[in-house]
Motif scaffolding. Structure first.
Motif, PDB file in Angstrom:
ATOM      1  N   ALA A   1      18.726  67.956  11.474  1.00 37.81           N
ATOM      2  CA  ALA A   1      18.232  68.840  10.672  1.00 37.81           C
ATOM      3  C   ALA A   1      19.046  69.563   9.606  1.00 37.81           C
ATOM      4  O   ALA A   1      20.179  69.501   9.668  1.00 37.81           O
ATOM      5  CB  ALA A   1      17.999  69.995  11.795  1.00 37.81           C
TER       6      ALA A   1
ATOM      7  N   HIS B   1      19.330  75.512  10.077  1.00 36.85           N
ATOM      8  CA  HIS B   1      18.204  75.401  11.081  1.00 36.85           C
ATOM      9  C   HIS B   1      18.521  76.005  12.372  1.00 36.85           C
ATOM     10  O   HIS B   1      19.515  75.767  12.830  1.00 36.85           O
ATOM     11  CB  HIS B   1      17.591  74.156  11.203  1.00 36.85           C
TER      12      HIS B   1
ATOM     13  N   SER C   1      12.464  71.196   9.068  1.00 36.85           N
ATOM     14  CA  SER C   1      13.292  70.011   9.120  1.00 36.85           C
ATOM     15  C   SER C   1      13.544  69.396  10.533  1.00 36.85           C
ATOM     16  O   SER C   1      14.038  68.241  10.645  1.00 36.85           O
ATOM     17  CB  SER C   1      14.676  70.567   8.948  1.00 36.85           C
ATOM     18  N   ARG C   2      12.732  69.878  11.574  1.00 32.86           N
ATOM     19  CA  ARG C   2      12.837  69.250  12.776  1.00 32.86           C
ATOM     20  C   ARG C   2      12.205  67.855  12.952  1.00 32.86           C
ATOM     21  O   ARG C   2      12.302  67.264  13.885  1.00 32.86           O
ATOM     22  CB  ARG C   2      12.284  70.400  14.024  1.00 32.86           C
TER      23      ARG C   2
END
Length: 510
Positions: free
Chosen positions: A178, A182, A144-145
């Motif tokens: 994110a 996360h 997700s970064r």
């Protein structure tokens, strides 16, 4: 920040009330608070979620007809962040110029804990108009970064007069976004770990709004399964709606396809369950409304003392009074005690599905009776009104594509059996209560478990840790159903009467 009434002065170790998500936090370049109050008091640097100061700003934003608005149920509500920020810019220019970061409170806490300014997809999508689905084919929950801030619609911010928030690649509202859970930075910083009594480096997951964490903590609670059913887990979760019942109530359902529902927030991609579209209905005052009704009645002080002397809650005492009244009056069922009392619960506006922040509460059937029994009736009628509001939301969502047939309830109000039974009877669906009483805390724990790699994804953790407790079924008595259908008809008519009253008075003042 000053402690709020709901915590009675008991805040967490960051000095912040644990019931105030989502809220807009203002800090300067040194991380010090910036006042969002006319008083200039820097302790007041957070605009609480239920603050409706920005009604006019919300109206201005909604007049823009931006494509962003279709993902907010067609219009932003004063409780969302863009109108609140616009109010500050309109009214507190010095504060606006000093603010270096605007954050959701949950994001501020994770930033304070880790030093990582990555924002939550949950809060940015649901309250800040971030379009997370712009990357639904480019980012996965595990990576997700890579989801950068191009989900912000720069034209929207320019059109509503907040174009300066676009500067520096959206530095003030979030460059990096994110999925919840996360792992942020290197975990707890040394200072934060010392303050919290934990180990430095302890994993910290990207946050969620408290109600949405409650949804994660209960959504996969199943009350047994039909061995002959061919319905998959993917289909089953889309037939559920979570009621997170606290000061306000959030009504959350997910779907695989985006459903645009007028007056209901969303669709929010991955706003609660990753990879699903979230529909978020809500009532701005439920627990707060019951408190208001009880505390402002002349019989309340004596009842509070009586409940305290018996070490029970005032709700338990009121429920007992109602049962006694049912037997004394020979009522066919408890709900029938309110046949002359009707309530429109919009004491703090109507969030869904009418989406009218100017709506007001209404009471019909008051007398000069100031007894404890009269308070009990008013309490019951208010509980029923809240349930009628939920029925309105459920019916509206199902009329626009959802297929909800099961409710799951958590939060403080869900611990009141009368509250839950009235909801089941009025809506006509079974209500599953979780085995874990504190579902919001379980949802938060799930985020931590995912951040620490205990589970691969939030969905895996939900399946492992969600569990059903009691199931409350609606009454099968046709008289109960007919009674509530009649009262629901009156309930729907109260708002129409209010609109008529508004029109009459507007003409009188023209």
């Amino acid at each position: 920040m000053l402690p709020c009434k709901c915590c009675r002065g008991r805040s967490n170790k960051f000095g912040i009330c644990c019931h105030l998500f989502p809220c807009a936090v203002a800090v300067d370049s040194d991380g010090e608070p910036v006042s969002v109050s006319w008083s200039g008091d820097t302790r007041r640097n957070i605009i609480v979620w239920m603050d409706h100061r920005a009604v006019k700003q919300a109206e201005r934003i909604n007049s823009s007809n931006s494509p962003v608005l279709q993902y907010c149920g067609g219009a932003v509500f004063p409780e969302m962040e863009p109108p609140k920020l616009l109010w500050v810019k309109d009214n507190l220019k010095e504060s606006w110029s000093m603010a270096f970061r605007w954050m959701d409170l949950s994001d501020w806490l994770s930033y304070k804990a880790t030093g990582d300014d990555t924002r939550s997809l949950c809060s940015t999508v649901c309250k800040w108009t971030y379009l997370g689905h712009a990357h639904m084919h480019q980012a996965s929950e595990e990576d997700s970064r890579d989801m950068e801030a191009c989900g912000w619609d720069d034209q929207f911010w320019e059109e509503i007069g907040l174009g300066d928030l676009v500067d520096g690649h959206h530095a003030k509202i979030g460059r990096s976004v994110a999925f919840p859970g996360h792992a942020l930075g290197c975990g707890l910083t040394i200072d934060s770990a010392k303050e919290l009594g934990l180990l430095a480096g302890t994993p910290v997951g990207t946050s969620m709004i408290d109600a949405h964490a409650g949804g994660v903590g209960v959504m996969e609670s199943k009350a047994g399964s039909d061995p002959e059913s061919k319905e998959t887990d993917v289909e089953a979760i889309c037939r559920r709606m979570v009621l997170v019942c606290g000061t306000s109530t959030c009504h959350m359902a997910v779907s695989h396809t985006k459903l645009f529902i007028p007056g209901v927030w969303g669709p929010f991609w991955s706003g609660m369950v990753p990879e699903y579209w979230l529909t978020e209905g809500g009532q701005s005052a439920t627990g707060a409304l019951l408190d208001y009704v009880i505390e402002n009645h002349v019989a309340s002080p004596h009842l509070v003392k009586s409940a305290a002397s018996r070490r029970i809650s005032i709700f338990e005492l009121l429920n007992e009074i109602l049962e006694t009244m049912r037997h004394e009056l020979g009522s066919p069922f408890l709900a029938a005690l309110t046949n002359d009392t009707h309530v429109l619960p919009d004491f703090h506006g109507n969030r869904s599905p009418i989406a009218d922040p100017k709506s007001k509460g209404m009471l019909c059937g008051l007398t000069l009776d100031a007894s404890e029994k009269q308070l009990a009736l008013l309490y019951l009628a208010t509980v029923q009104a809240i349930a009628y509001g939920t029925r309105h939301i459920v019916e509206h969502c199902n009329a626009h594509g959802h297929k909800v047939d099961t409710l799951l309830a958590c939060g403080g109000l869900a611990k009141n059996p009368l509250y839950i039974q009235e909801h089941a009877d009025i809506i006509g669906y079974p209500i599953i209560l979780p085995r874990e009483n504190e579902s919001v805390l379980l949802g938060a724990a799930i985020l931590g478990a995912v951040a620490s790699k205990k589970y691969i994804t939030i969905r895996h953790a939900m399946k492992a840790l969600n569990a059903a407790g009691q199931v409350v079924y609606p009454s099968q008595d046709p008289k109960v159903k007919n009674y509530h259908n009649a009262k629901y008809h009156i309930f729907r008519g109260l708002y129409e009467q209010q609109l008529e009253h508004r029109s009459i008075m507007a003409k009188a003042l023209a």
